[in-house]
Design a protein around this motif. Structure first.
Motif: not given
Ligand code: ATP
Length: 230
Positions: A34, A140, A151, A172, A175-176, A180, A182, A184
């Motif tokens: 992330v 999202v 993402v 978030l 997602l990780s 994914h 990420v 941001l």
């Protein structure tokens, strides 16, 4: 190794007339992390992300995603960069169904992504009744429809109240955990530091610092401790 690099931005420069908005910027986002892209309003974050998505043509330099030039079709990237035009009188689920059809995503993905963003309970309610945090989370969800490896989220916590920020941070992390990578942006480190593995700070289009969040917090502690009292 190089196979672990999901995003490679190299010497990216964007000028609008005489103004240099992004200035020789280089950074790398590795698989599974992330990555927080931080800077004040106007620093050039959105322009950089738009270049990464192939929405802005660089003046010079390159951006690649998963080894392919920015903006290549099927680049494995899903993005929330400016609010996708959701229909206020459709429900969250109906909005995603429309987008899924346009994107060629399987209809079955809609309920899966609603679950990921924790909107299953409100999926049948009109978009216009959603809080800002729920609207952001639906954005999202839209970015996740094609199950992208990367993402990209532009200021996902911007304008949210503390509960909304906390919900977004939980998302978030999810997602990780789901595998994914990420990337941001944010103008407030405090809103995202708890979820980022590494951060880059830009100011006036230039990279100021790139570091792990642990290093950055250590640096901040040092600075605070060094400040004279009173
Ligand atoms: P914000 O959080 O306000 O979006 P940002 O860091 O994302 O900030 P950018 O949106 O990338 O910053 O904008 C950086 C600078 O480039 C701003 O001063 C903006 O006015 C300028 N800029 C962006 N797009 C254009 C354009 N198409 N033409 C001229 N100037 C632009």
């Amino acid at each position: 190794g190089p196979g672990d690099e999901v995003v490679v931005i190299a010497g990216l420069t964007k000028r609008y007339g005489p103004r240099t908005v992004v200035d020789d910027l280089s950074l790398t986002v590795r698989r599974g992390e992330v990555y927080g892209f931080l800077g004040p309003n106007g620093a050039g974050k959105t322009t950089t992300l738009r270049a990464l998505l192939g929405l802005v043509r660089p003046t010079s330099g390159t951006a690649t995603v998963l080894g392919r030039p920015a903006g290549s079709p099927s680049a494995g990237v899903g993005a929330l960069i400016e609010g996708p035009g959701f229909y206020p009188y459709l429900s969250g689920r109906e909005n995603l169904r429309v987008l899924a059809r346009y994107a060629g995503a399987p209809a079955g993905r809609v309920d899966a992504v609603l679950d990921t963003v924790d909107l299953t309970d409100r999926a049948r309610d009109r978009y216009s009744t959603y809080s800002l945090g729920m609207k952001q989370r639906l954005g999202v969800a839209a970015a996740l429809l094609k199950d992208p490896e990367l993402v990209v989220l532009d200021e996902p916590t911007n304008g949210l109240d503390p509960a909304g920020i906390s919900d977004m941070r939980a998302l978030l992390r999810r997602l990780s955990a789901d595998g994914h990578t990420v990337l941001l942006s944010s103008h407030l480190l405090g809103e995202v530091e708890q979820v980022c593995d590494r951060v880059a700070v830009i100011s006036s289009g230039r990279l100021v610092v790139e570091s792990s969040v642990g290093e950055l917090l250590g640096l901040r502690r040092l600075v605070i401790e060094a400040e004279p009292l009173g």
